[in-house]
Structure formats: structure tokens, C-alpha cells
Design a protein around this motif. Structure first.
Motif, PDB file in Angstrom:
ATOM      1  N   LEU A  26       0.811  -1.215   0.000  1.00 19.41           N
ATOM      2  CA  LEU A  26       0.000   0.000   0.000  1.00 19.41           C
ATOM      3  C   LEU A  26       0.846   1.267   0.000  1.00 19.41           C
ATOM      4  CD1 LEU A  26      -2.766  -1.065   2.538  1.00 19.41           C
ATOM      5  CD2 LEU A  26      -3.018  -0.778   0.063  1.00 19.41           C
ATOM      6  N   SER A  27       2.035   1.209   0.584  1.00 22.75           N
ATOM      7  CA  SER A  27       2.895   2.389   0.668  1.00 22.75           C
ATOM      8  C   SER A  27       3.716   2.614  -0.599  1.00 22.75           C
ATOM      9  CB  SER A  27       3.842   2.260   1.864  1.00 22.75           C
ATOM     10  OG  SER A  27       3.107   2.197   3.068  1.00 22.75           O
ATOM     11  N   PHE A  28       3.922   1.550  -1.375  1.00 26.13           N
ATOM     12  CA  PHE A  28       4.700   1.638  -2.616  1.00 26.13           C
ATOM     13  C   PHE A  28       3.937   0.979  -3.770  1.00 26.13           C
ATOM     14  CE2 PHE A  28       7.735   1.853   0.835  1.00 26.13           C
ATOM     15  CZ  PHE A  28       8.596   2.859   0.443  1.00 26.13           C
ATOM     16  N   PRO A  29       2.690   1.357  -3.991  1.00 23.79           N
ATOM     17  CA  PRO A  29       1.896   0.665  -5.019  1.00 23.79           C
ATOM     18  C   PRO A  29       2.471   0.827  -6.422  1.00 23.79           C
ATOM     19  CG  PRO A  29       0.797   2.679  -4.355  1.00 23.79           C
ATOM     20  CD  PRO A  29       1.966   2.487  -3.419  1.00 23.79           C
ATOM     21  N   HIS A  30       3.154   1.921  -6.660  1.00 26.59           N
ATOM     22  CA  HIS A  30       3.717   2.202  -7.977  1.00 26.59           C
ATOM     23  C   HIS A  30       4.927   1.325  -8.282  1.00 26.59           C
ATOM     24  CE1 HIS A  30       5.682   4.597  -4.941  1.00 26.59           C
ATOM     25  NE2 HIS A  30       6.742   4.689  -5.738  1.00 26.59           N
ATOM     26  N   LEU A  31       5.445   0.618  -7.294  1.00 29.40           N
ATOM     27  CA  LEU A  31       6.613  -0.249  -7.497  1.00 29.40           C
ATOM     28  C   LEU A  31       6.281  -1.728  -7.399  1.00 29.40           C
ATOM     29  CD1 LEU A  31       9.224   1.715  -5.364  1.00 29.40           C
ATOM     30  CD2 LEU A  31       8.883   1.793  -7.842  1.00 29.40           C
ATOM     31  N   TYR A  32       5.014  -2.042  -7.179  1.00 28.64           N
ATOM     32  CA  TYR A  32       4.617  -3.429  -6.921  1.00 28.64           C
ATOM     33  C   TYR A  32       3.965  -4.082  -8.128  1.00 28.64           C
ATOM     34  CZ  TYR A  32       2.431  -7.461  -4.771  1.00 28.64           C
ATOM     35  OH  TYR A  32       2.055  -8.732  -4.466  1.00 28.64           O
TER      36      TYR A  32
END
Length: 95
Positions: A55-61
Motif C-alpha cells: 500500500l505504501s509503494f503501489p507504484h513499485l509493486y
């Protein structure tokens, strides 16, 4: 995990999930992490820490729309102590 000591001992809270407050905090954090130069995300293998990372790094997952992904690593040695049921984890096959 936002549980008091008595709650953290209850079987109901085994491998405690993020609370609504925790999810909201992660969503706010995600707005500030999008421009960081991150090479990997390392967390303990607990449901709440995995959810926090995603949730904190959705753009990297996973299949992020921007196509820039990094490894998300759940490692046992990063885990908190297991003093309460909320700190015990599920089998990796379930995570």
C-alpha cells in the motif's frame, strides 16, 4: 498494529491485519514515496507488514502501470519478536 497488550494476546488477532487507520496511513505515505529512488522493499513476513509495503509503494509493486517494479522481499530475520499472537505469522503459502 494498533492493538493494546490484552488485545494482542487474543487468537482473533493472530498475525494481525492492518487496521483502517493503518491503511489510511499507508495511502498517505504512498503519495510521498512515488518519487523515491527505491531498489528493493524488505519487510518481515507478517500480513500487516506485507500490506504496508504494497500500500505504501503501489507504484513499485507487481504489474504497476508505470512498469517500474522492484523486488518485494519478505524475510524472516526482519520480523518482530513473537511475544504475542499478533506477532505470529501465517505460513508463507497463505501470505
Amino acid at each position: 498494529h494498533n492493538l493494546n497488550e490484552e488485545e494482542s494476546k487474543l487468537p482473533l488477532h493472530f498475525d494481525a491485519k492492518l487496521t483502517e487507520k493503518g491503511v489510511n496511513q499507508c495511502n498517505e505515505l504512498a503519495k510521498r514515496t512515488k518519487d523515491l529512488n527505491v531498489e528493493a522493499i524488505v519487510v518481515s513476513p507478517l500480513s500487516r507488514t506485507l500490506d504496508t509495503a504494497i500500500l505504501s509503494f503501489p507504484h513499485l509493486y507487481g504489474d504497476s502501470k508505470n512498469k517500474k517494479t522492484v523486488p518485494f522481499i519478505a524475510h524472516e530475520e526482519w520480523r518482530e519478536t513473537v511475544n504475542f499472537l499478533c506477532d505470529a505469522r501465517r505460513p508463507t503459502s497463505v501470505l
